[in-house]
Scaffold this motif. Structure first.
Motif, PDB file in Angstrom:
ATOM      1  N   GLU A  31     -62.796 -64.247 -42.780  1.00 56.63           N
ATOM      2  CA  GLU A  31     -62.930 -63.199 -43.782  1.00 56.63           C
ATOM      3  C   GLU A  31     -62.953 -63.785 -45.189  1.00 56.63           C
ATOM      4  OE1 GLU A  31     -60.620 -59.110 -45.047  1.00 56.63           O
ATOM      5  OE2 GLU A  31     -60.355 -59.926 -43.034  1.00 56.63           O
ATOM      6  N   GLY A  32     -63.902 -63.338 -45.980  1.00 56.19           N
ATOM      7  CA  GLY A  32     -64.014 -63.793 -47.364  1.00 56.19           C
ATOM      8  C   GLY A  32     -64.738 -65.109 -47.545  1.00 56.19           C
ATOM      9  N   SER A  33     -65.216 -65.701 -46.455  1.00 55.13           N
ATOM     10  CA  SER A  33     -65.856 -67.017 -46.581  1.00 55.13           C
ATOM     11  C   SER A  33     -67.191 -66.941 -47.319  1.00 55.13           C
ATOM     12  CB  SER A  33     -66.025 -67.678 -45.217  1.00 55.13           C
ATOM     13  OG  SER A  33     -66.781 -66.880 -44.355  1.00 55.13           O
ATOM     14  N   LEU A  34     -67.862 -65.802 -47.297  1.00 59.37           N
ATOM     15  CA  LEU A  34     -69.119 -65.651 -48.032  1.00 59.37           C
ATOM     16  C   LEU A  34     -68.881 -65.820 -49.530  1.00 59.37           C
ATOM     17  CD1 LEU A  34     -72.133 -64.949 -48.167  1.00 59.37           C
ATOM     18  CD2 LEU A  34     -71.484 -62.554 -48.249  1.00 59.37           C
ATOM     19  N   LEU A  35     -67.815 -65.247 -50.032  1.00 59.83           N
ATOM     20  CA  LEU A  35     -67.511 -65.353 -51.462  1.00 59.83           C
ATOM     21  C   LEU A  35     -67.139 -66.784 -51.861  1.00 59.83           C
ATOM     22  CD1 LEU A  35     -65.545 -62.031 -52.035  1.00 59.83           C
ATOM     23  CD2 LEU A  35     -67.948 -62.529 -52.506  1.00 59.83           C
ATOM     24  N   ARG A  36     -66.785 -67.598 -50.897  1.00 58.61           N
ATOM     25  CA  ARG A  36     -66.468 -69.010 -51.157  1.00 58.61           C
ATOM     26  C   ARG A  36     -67.690 -69.756 -51.691  1.00 58.61           C
ATOM     27  NH1 ARG A  36     -64.427 -73.225 -52.497  1.00 58.61           N
ATOM     28  NH2 ARG A  36     -63.788 -74.918 -51.147  1.00 58.61           N
ATOM     29  N   ALA A  37     -68.889 -69.243 -51.401  1.00 58.23           N
ATOM     30  CA  ALA A  37     -70.122 -69.878 -51.883  1.00 58.23           C
ATOM     31  C   ALA A  37     -70.128 -69.967 -53.406  1.00 58.23           C
ATOM     32  CB  ALA A  37     -71.342 -69.109 -51.393  1.00 58.23           C
ATOM     33  N   ALA A  38     -69.610 -68.960 -54.082  1.00 57.75           N
ATOM     34  CA  ALA A  38     -69.543 -68.976 -55.551  1.00 57.75           C
ATOM     35  C   ALA A  38     -68.659 -70.115 -56.041  1.00 57.75           C
ATOM     36  CB  ALA A  38     -69.022 -67.638 -56.074  1.00 57.75           C
ATOM     37  N   ASP A  39     -67.541 -70.324 -55.378  1.00 58.45           N
ATOM     38  CA  ASP A  39     -66.632 -71.413 -55.760  1.00 58.45           C
ATOM     39  C   ASP A  39     -67.273 -72.775 -55.513  1.00 58.45           C
ATOM     40  OD1 ASP A  39     -64.699 -69.480 -56.377  1.00 58.45           O
ATOM     41  OD2 ASP A  39     -63.892 -69.517 -54.332  1.00 58.45           O
ATOM     42  N   ARG A  55     -84.748 -59.039 -47.132  1.00 57.32           N
ATOM     43  CA  ARG A  55     -84.480 -57.851 -47.962  1.00 57.32           C
ATOM     44  C   ARG A  55     -83.228 -57.137 -47.479  1.00 57.32           C
ATOM     45  NH1 ARG A  55     -90.131 -57.822 -47.679  1.00 57.32           N
ATOM     46  NH2 ARG A  55     -91.083 -58.036 -49.710  1.00 57.32           N
ATOM     47  N   ARG A  56     -83.057 -57.089 -46.162  1.00 60.58           N
ATOM     48  CA  ARG A  56     -81.882 -56.428 -45.578  1.00 60.58           C
ATOM     49  C   ARG A  56     -80.607 -57.141 -46.010  1.00 60.58           C
ATOM     50  NH1 ARG A  56     -78.973 -57.213 -40.982  1.00 60.58           N
ATOM     51  NH2 ARG A  56     -80.383 -58.826 -40.266  1.00 60.58           N
ATOM     52  N   GLN A  57     -80.632 -58.478 -45.997  1.00 65.52           N
ATOM     53  CA  GLN A  57     -79.448 -59.231 -46.414  1.00 65.52           C
ATOM     54  C   GLN A  57     -79.151 -59.012 -47.896  1.00 65.52           C
ATOM     55  OE1 GLN A  57     -77.395 -60.714 -44.446  1.00 65.52           O
ATOM     56  NE2 GLN A  57     -78.641 -60.503 -42.626  1.00 65.52           N
ATOM     57  N   GLU A  61     -73.800 -55.002 -48.624  1.00 67.27           N
ATOM     58  CA  GLU A  61     -72.665 -54.913 -49.553  1.00 67.27           C
ATOM     59  C   GLU A  61     -71.971 -56.267 -49.759  1.00 67.27           C
ATOM     60  OE1 GLU A  61     -68.843 -53.321 -47.370  1.00 67.27           O
ATOM     61  OE2 GLU A  61     -70.600 -52.207 -46.627  1.00 67.27           O
ATOM     62  N   HIS A  62     -71.959 -57.102 -48.746  1.00 68.88           N
ATOM     63  CA  HIS A  62     -71.323 -58.417 -48.880  1.00 68.88           C
ATOM     64  C   HIS A  62     -72.109 -59.311 -49.840  1.00 68.88           C
ATOM     65  CE1 HIS A  62     -69.765 -56.902 -45.005  1.00 68.88           C
ATOM     66  NE2 HIS A  62     -68.635 -57.382 -45.494  1.00 68.88           N
ATOM     67  N   PHE A  63     -73.443 -59.252 -49.739  1.00 66.09           N
ATOM     68  CA  PHE A  63     -74.269 -60.015 -50.664  1.00 66.09           C
ATOM     69  C   PHE A  63     -74.101 -59.495 -52.080  1.00 66.09           C
ATOM     70  CE2 PHE A  63     -78.230 -60.713 -53.023  1.00 66.09           C
ATOM     71  CZ  PHE A  63     -78.267 -62.100 -52.992  1.00 66.09           C
ATOM     72  N   ARG A  64     -74.011 -58.191 -52.236  1.00 59.25           N
ATOM     73  CA  ARG A  64     -73.806 -57.594 -53.566  1.00 59.25           C
ATOM     74  C   ARG A  64     -72.492 -58.074 -54.170  1.00 59.25           C
ATOM     75  NH1 ARG A  64     -78.557 -56.321 -55.327  1.00 59.25           N
ATOM     76  NH2 ARG A  64     -79.636 -54.850 -54.035  1.00 59.25           N
ATOM     77  N   ALA A  65     -71.452 -58.191 -53.340  1.00 60.38           N
ATOM     78  CA  ALA A  65     -70.157 -58.690 -53.827  1.00 60.38           C
ATOM     79  C   ALA A  65     -70.284 -60.145 -54.277  1.00 60.38           C
ATOM     80  CB  ALA A  65     -69.097 -58.549 -52.741  1.00 60.38           C
ATOM     81  N   LEU A  66     -71.010 -60.949 -53.508  1.00 58.73           N
ATOM     82  CA  LEU A  66     -71.245 -62.344 -53.894  1.00 58.73           C
ATOM     83  C   LEU A  66     -72.034 -62.403 -55.193  1.00 58.73           C
ATOM     84  CD1 LEU A  66     -71.247 -65.407 -53.418  1.00 58.73           C
ATOM     85  CD2 LEU A  66     -73.263 -65.092 -51.962  1.00 58.73           C
TER      86      LEU A  66
END
Length: 176
Positions: A31-39, A55-57, A61-66
């Motif tokens: 959980e939350g590993s996608l946002l780790r890409a920013a770090d 386009r779907r990705q 909502e997870h991509f939008r958060a990233l």
């Protein structure tokens, strides 16, 4: 007799491969590993990622958060969301041109095998020049490609952890 030589080659390669300088990719999960890409981008001084995703990705909502987290860090994205299944040489050329125009410094790939394969192919072309056809076959890429963060959304392709790409050349009706 032919089987003997094939098996002997496989055994020698298996032993020799242990002495090659293989790189092990860093893997993050949970959980939350996608946002780790920013770090990871920030830690490595990467400010202009080229995103390859469907386009779907991109609408997820997870991509939008990233994307929001990257905006907070003043990291500007270029997005390409039209990779076809079995990506073509033409797609590689189109993305490479856009990558250069947008002055990108890395890839952030979200998706399955096709986006991963095309990003690796473009990474070769933008780093070493020429056309992707010039790198067809084993051991043709002279070194590391541009940095790439791969976020797989499918299971089974393994494209995110391999150095290989499958690109379709429609001119020759052939896969590189």
């Amino acid at each position: 007799m032919n089987t003997f030589f094939c098996r002997a080659f496989q055994c020698c390669f298996a032993v020799g491969a242990r002495f090659l300088p293989w790189r092990t990719p860093e893997v993050f999960s949970g959980e939350g590993s996608l946002l780790r890409a920013a770090d990871i981008l920030r830690e490595n001084g990467l400010r202009r990622p080229f995103v390859i995703a469907s386009r779907r990705q991109c609408a997820d909502e997870h991509f939008r958060a990233l994307q929001e987290k990257l905006d907070e860090q003043d990291i500007l994205l270029s997005i390409f969301s039209s990779v076809e299944p079995n990506p073509s040489v033409e797609t590689v050329e189109k993305i490479a041109a856009q990558y250069k125009i947008d002055s990108c410094d890395c890839f952030l790939v979200i998706g399955g095998g096709s986006p991963m394969d095309v990003a690796k192919a473009v990474g070769v072309v933008v780093k070493y020049g020429g056309r992707i056809e010039e790198y067809e076959g084993a051991h043709k890429v002279p070194g590391k490609i541009v940095p790439l963060i791969a976020i797989p959304t499918t299971a089974g392709t393994g494209s995110e952890v391999t150095a290989f790409s499958v690109i379709t050349d429609h001119r020759r009706d052939y896969k590189l």
